[in-house]
Design an enzyme around this catalytic site. Structure first.
Site, mmCIF file in Angstrom:
data_model
loop_
_atom_site.group_PDB
_atom_site.id
_atom_site.type_symbol
_atom_site.label_atom_id
_atom_site.label_comp_id
_atom_site.label_asym_id
_atom_site.label_seq_id
_atom_site.Cartn_x
_atom_site.Cartn_y
_atom_site.Cartn_z
ATOM 1 N N LYS A 20 -14.825 -25.690 -12.006
ATOM 2 C CA LYS A 20 -13.385 -25.855 -12.014
ATOM 3 C C LYS A 20 -12.738 -25.191 -13.327
ATOM 4 C CE LYS A 20 -11.865 -29.990 -13.393
ATOM 5 N NZ LYS A 20 -11.178 -29.728 -14.968
ATOM 6 N N ASN A 21 -13.641 -25.570 -14.572
ATOM 7 C CA ASN A 21 -13.142 -25.150 -15.719
ATOM 8 C C ASN A 21 -13.378 -23.406 -16.015
ATOM 9 O OD1 ASN A 21 -12.355 -27.584 -16.122
ATOM 10 N ND2 ASN A 21 -13.971 -28.213 -17.284
ATOM 11 N N CYS A 34 -3.265 -37.473 -22.289
ATOM 12 C CA CYS A 34 -4.009 -37.917 -20.975
ATOM 13 C C CYS A 34 -4.814 -39.116 -21.211
ATOM 14 C CB CYS A 34 -4.728 -37.040 -20.299
ATOM 15 S SG CYS A 34 -6.271 -36.401 -20.999
ATOM 16 N N ARG A 83 -4.810 -34.945 -26.935
ATOM 17 C CA ARG A 83 -4.945 -33.453 -26.573
ATOM 18 C C ARG A 83 -3.887 -32.408 -27.127
ATOM 19 N NH1 ARG A 83 -7.765 -33.686 -21.460
ATOM 20 N NH2 ARG A 83 -8.390 -31.476 -22.069
ATOM 21 N N ASP A 125 -18.338 -33.973 -20.491
ATOM 22 C CA ASP A 125 -17.837 -34.139 -19.148
ATOM 23 C C ASP A 125 -18.995 -34.532 -18.453
ATOM 24 O OD1 ASP A 125 -15.903 -31.008 -18.955
ATOM 25 O OD2 ASP A 125 -15.700 -32.953 -19.992
ATOM 26 N N ARG A 185 -9.382 -33.591 -8.271
ATOM 27 C CA ARG A 185 -9.007 -32.480 -9.218
ATOM 28 C C ARG A 185 -10.461 -31.739 -9.411
ATOM 29 N NH1 ARG A 185 -6.146 -34.437 -14.637
ATOM 30 N NH2 ARG A 185 -6.232 -31.923 -14.545
HETATM 31 C C1 EPZ Z 1 -12.015 -28.220 -21.943
HETATM 32 O O1 EPZ Z 1 -10.614 -28.841 -22.399
HETATM 33 C C2 EPZ Z 1 -12.411 -28.447 -20.483
HETATM 34 N N1 EPZ Z 1 -11.201 -28.370 -19.460
HETATM 35 C C3 EPZ Z 1 -12.485 -30.255 -20.596
HETATM 36 O O2 EPZ Z 1 -12.977 -30.661 -19.329
HETATM 37 C C4 EPZ Z 1 -13.871 -30.495 -21.554
HETATM 38 O O3 EPZ Z 1 -14.042 -32.105 -21.706
HETATM 39 C C5 EPZ Z 1 -13.467 -30.032 -22.736
HETATM 40 O O4 EPZ Z 1 -13.061 -28.455 -22.799
HETATM 41 C C6 EPZ Z 1 -14.604 -29.955 -23.900
HETATM 42 O O5 EPZ Z 1 -15.569 -29.348 -23.530
HETATM 43 C C7 EPZ Z 1 -10.882 -27.297 -19.136
HETATM 44 O O6 EPZ Z 1 -11.648 -26.111 -19.328
HETATM 45 C C8 EPZ Z 1 -9.830 -26.918 -17.949
HETATM 46 P P1 EPZ Z 1 -11.242 -28.610 -26.361
HETATM 47 P P2 EPZ Z 1 -10.150 -28.605 -23.568
HETATM 48 O O7 EPZ Z 1 -9.843 -27.709 -26.947
HETATM 49 O O8 EPZ Z 1 -10.111 -26.891 -23.720
HETATM 50 C C9 EPZ Z 1 -9.274 -31.383 -29.827
HETATM 51 C C10 EPZ Z 1 -13.002 -31.855 -17.358
HETATM 52 O O9 EPZ Z 1 -13.208 -33.086 -17.081
HETATM 53 N N2 EPZ Z 1 -8.508 -30.285 -29.861
HETATM 54 O O10 EPZ Z 1 -12.454 -28.048 -26.349
HETATM 55 O O11 EPZ Z 1 -8.609 -29.195 -23.687
HETATM 56 C C11 EPZ Z 1 -9.225 -32.016 -28.390
HETATM 57 O O12 EPZ Z 1 -8.246 -33.188 -28.577
HETATM 58 C C12 EPZ Z 1 -12.196 -31.342 -18.590
HETATM 59 O O13 EPZ Z 1 -13.228 -31.175 -16.605
HETATM 60 C C13 EPZ Z 1 -7.590 -30.470 -30.822
HETATM 61 O O14 EPZ Z 1 -7.649 -31.238 -31.805
HETATM 62 O O15 EPZ Z 1 -10.940 -28.965 -24.694
HETATM 63 C C14 EPZ Z 1 -10.588 -32.646 -27.991
HETATM 64 O O16 EPZ Z 1 -10.743 -33.869 -28.945
HETATM 65 C C15 EPZ Z 1 -11.714 -32.717 -19.453
HETATM 66 N N3 EPZ Z 1 -6.593 -29.212 -31.174
HETATM 67 C C16 EPZ Z 1 -11.427 -31.596 -28.694
HETATM 68 O O17 EPZ Z 1 -10.710 -30.752 -29.636
HETATM 69 C C17 EPZ Z 1 -6.294 -28.364 -30.253
HETATM 70 O O18 EPZ Z 1 -5.555 -27.323 -30.391
HETATM 71 C C18 EPZ Z 1 -12.090 -30.611 -27.595
HETATM 72 O O19 EPZ Z 1 -11.026 -29.902 -26.988
HETATM 73 C C19 EPZ Z 1 -7.383 -28.158 -29.203
HETATM 74 C C20 EPZ Z 1 -8.165 -29.216 -28.842
#
Ligand code: EPZ
Length: 423
Positions: free
Chosen positions: A22-23, A118, A123, A309, A401
């Protein structure tokens, strides 16, 4: 809203095919915006998030044709007719923010709604904004939307270091930089396999990128990108989820298409917990070594550390382990929503801030429970596989999802699982 009924039904045996990630698919699809030539993705998963991304891209002018029962997606962004990603789509799926980088690179502007929070956290988007501003974008936040523009029409290559290895911000930066003028370097880049898959696809489209899978990615901008055909990498999170099923319920299950190299830190923890993981000609087979799982401590980290995850699913297994396990969630601020639901099933869990202390119990008891987010939902299904009696998981739209054909896949190895229509 539909529910899923699970009844503890003894050991599982057989095979489960693992779908495309998915990701990975959610970042490969927006890559179509970078080129006016066709992009074809094979091994695509059949999930509601993919339908949501399809809707979003079609609203921008992309033509999307789903073939082979949704496993092949033919995308063509010959002409973009709209540069705005509306809130009503983005709020359903945060990954909608992955159109920001490609739109800036292709069209020099974008208006993308902030996703909003969420269940697992606020996020924010600051890392995406900082990364794209480094490439010359001007981004203003107004009325809940990011209004992004590139003065001079084309992004400019730059060296940028992120304070945190954000997956999405890495993907937005890399996609945007492929068409920037000059060379870009992203430091403290995320290393997830889905990013490596995206880079492989972009390279097929003509992008010049080095450092896939490392913390430093170098991109030499080109004037245009062509089309490509690319298979979506296998889903390491679906894989890890189903590897836990025989560990919880007993028996042995082979995960077809599974790859150990994508989940090494997860496999290490399974081994320490007493779960046997072996490579087969067609994937990976797992079974627990003894009647009881051993308690282990887990800390989630960015790749190649233990994946956030898979934290909820691991907790489901540790609820009936011998001893006390400590799970530390370092990636998201609120990712223990499954704990109170598992406690309804008899688990003993003490959540203090970012750490959950799980004291193993002999056996869980089936109960009606509530799904709150994608991975929490599936952890409740896993717990139900070995619980005494029936577990009813409500709000299973969360599951749709990220888990295609879940009832069929688990029933196929002997689980007593059925989907009942919502009231
Ligand atoms: C990706 O989300 C995945 N989703 C998530 O999977 C996964 O949990 C996550 O990476 C971490 O591995 C997809 O790929 C579609 P991040 P993403 O930016 O890119 C903070 C699932 O269950 N952050 O690495 O949104 C954020 O709040 C989903 O399949 C900021 O602070 O993750 C979080 O605490 C859930 N500022 C941490 O970083 C930003 O601008 C990780 O976020 C962006 C993120």
């Amino acid at each position: 809203m539909d529910s899923i009924l699970v009844t503890g039904n003894g050991p599982l045996n057989g095979h489960i095919p693992i779908a495309g990630a998915k990701n990975a698919c959610l970042t490969l699809m927006p890559a179509t915006l970078l080129s006016d030539e066709p992009l074809t993705l094979t091994n695509a998963p059949r999930l509601s998030d993919i339908k949501t991304m399809t809707q979003l891209l079609e609203s921008l002018g992309t033509e999307v044709q789903a073939m082979a029962d949704g496993q092949v997606l033919a995308l063509s962004s010959h002409e973009l007719t709209n540069l705005r990603a509306d809130y009503d789509i983005v709020r359903k799926m945060r990954a909608s923010n992955l159109v920001l980088g490609p739109l800036l690179a292709r069209a020099g502007e974008a208006v993308v709604s902030l996703p909003g929070g969420c269940a697992i956290g606020a996020r924010p988007m600051d890392l995406h904004i900082g990364a794209l501003e480094a490439l010359g974008a001007d981004i203003d936040l107004r009325d809940g939307y990011l209004h992004a523009k590139v003065s001079g029409g084309r992004l400019t290559g730059a060296v940028h270091e992120m304070r945190f290895a954000s997956v999405g911000a890495t993907e937005n930066f890399v996609m945007a930089a492929t068409l920037a003028k000059g060379t870009s370097v992203l430091k403290n880049a995320a290393r997830e396999p889905e990013i490596v898959d995206l880079i492989h696809c972009l390279q097929k489209m003509g992008a010049k990128i080095d450092g896939a899978g490392t913390s430093t990615i170098t991109i030499e901008g080109v004037d245009r990108l062509g089309g490509a055909t690319h298979p979506v990498v296998v889903d390491r999170i679906e894989l890890g989820t189903y590897m836990l099923a025989p560990a919880i319920a007993g028996g042995e299950v082979e995960l077809l298409g599974g790859r150990i190299d994508l989940i090494e830190s997860f496999v290490e923890k399974l081994d320490a917990a007493g779960v046997d993981v072996r490579e087969t000609a067609n994937g990976i087979a797992t079974k627990r070594r003894a009647d009881h799982i051993k308690a282990v401590d887990v800390t989630t980290e960015v790749f190649p550390g233990f994946p956030t995850d898979l934290q909820a699913q691991m907790m489901a297994m540790l609820c009936t382990a011998d001893g006390i396990s400590n799970l530390e969630e370092t990636i998201f601020e609120n990712r223990f929503m499954h704990a109170p639901e598992l406690m309804r099933m008899g688990a003993q869990i003490d959540v203090q801030g970012g750490t959950a202390k799980v004291t193993g119990v002999e056996r869980m008891k089936g109960a009606p429970v509530m799904a709150t987010d994608l991975r929490a939902s599936v952890s409740l299904i896993l717990a139900g596989l070995a619980a005494e009696g029936e577990t009813r998981v409500n709000r299973v739209y969360h599951l749709d999802r990220g888990y295609e054909l879940l009832v069929e896949k688990l029933s196929g190895v002997g689980a007593k699982v059925e989907r009942v229509p919502g009231v």
